[in-house]
Write an enzyme that holds these catalytic residues in place. Sequence first.
Site: not given
Length: 419
Positions: A18-19, A22
């Site tokens: 998920h990170e 980003h």
Amino acid sequence: MQTVLAFIIVFGSLVFFHELGHFIFAKRAGILVREFAIGMGPKIFGMTKGETLYTIRLLPLGGYVRMAGDETDTVELQPGYRVGLILNRDNVAEKIYLNQKVQNPNVLFMEVERADLEKGLWIEGYDEDDQFVRINVSRKATVVENGTETIIAPFDRQFNSKKVGQRAMTIFAGPLFNFILAFVVFVFIALMQGVPTNEPVIYDVVDDGPAQAAGMEAGDLVKEINGVAIEDWNSLSGTVQENPGQPLKFLVERDGQELELTLTPQSVENSGKEVGQIGVMYQSPVEKNPLKAFVFGAQQTWDYTVLILDLLGKLVTGQFTIDVLSGPVGIYKATETVAQYGVYNLMNWAAVLSINLGIMNLLPLPALDGGRLLFFGIEALRGKPVDRQKEGLVHFVGIVLLMILMVVVTWNDIQRFFF
């Protein structure tokens, strides 16, 4: 210990990807990423590579990518600050020491009158000879305070300086990578185990059931029922369930020959409804085909997405209560159960959790990725951003409410599993 490791690996992988979404799109947009963190709370490991600090933190409850330009990322030189500057050959400041003694003969000391470390990149003030000087600052200059070095962030490298589309994609990439991770995991499982063909092949026959009485055997391939072609197991089971007590003519293939068998499904009650059963067992044959593995991965990702959205809709409409939600404790206990059935089941569970994490983060709620995307949408429609203080207040309230919800859900989990 095995459960703890399984939980850390599963949850850590979901947070990492998920990170990572980003992080990658922030870098693509030219945003300075100060920290890539897995976990929350105190730092237990840290490594700086390039301009980013990579950390692992104590509590495995999330993670974050800290980008330049947020409210806690201001590096300002106030009038009256005494600073020490290390200059390069072009007399451009590459290192700025704040209010501390520096044992270096090449340091230029000055008292700051004005400074711009975002757009103009300069410092003005008086040197030790009380001469007014203006020093240009390198785009990659670092500020040293209390032994900690922080690279400055020119405005064009800050999150809020980017176009609304770049900012939106940077935020959306986190949930997107959760869906990508789920797809990759499903494909990997299919490549390793094979893709279920769902063919209507009888795996086993139950003793004293209608199928055994009619002469059906394990390995029979059902081709037709009452003259209607049977393409997959769902068609077979659906036809049988819809005809309790009604004679059915089966056309089956056995050892290359076709046989006709007549079966009358037994009538049994299931969820208050009479359905038919013929007493056979099913285990889907599998096929190892790379192309079908990718199709299978996409189909599984889509099916679980639809299922989770359906359950979420029922929660919103009141068909489910908050008691059915699970937090970290519930996920831990579920992981403990799934881990007992082997690594592939654990991987499947991780993929489902990844989809769930992606969907939850896309909800248009304050403090979530979806809430930030909502504000970007409003900005795109208005042609100007929402006031940052007002947006920050909304997100702060959202964080508080989410923390309250987390406490309630965690308490429910503790009650359910331990009391």
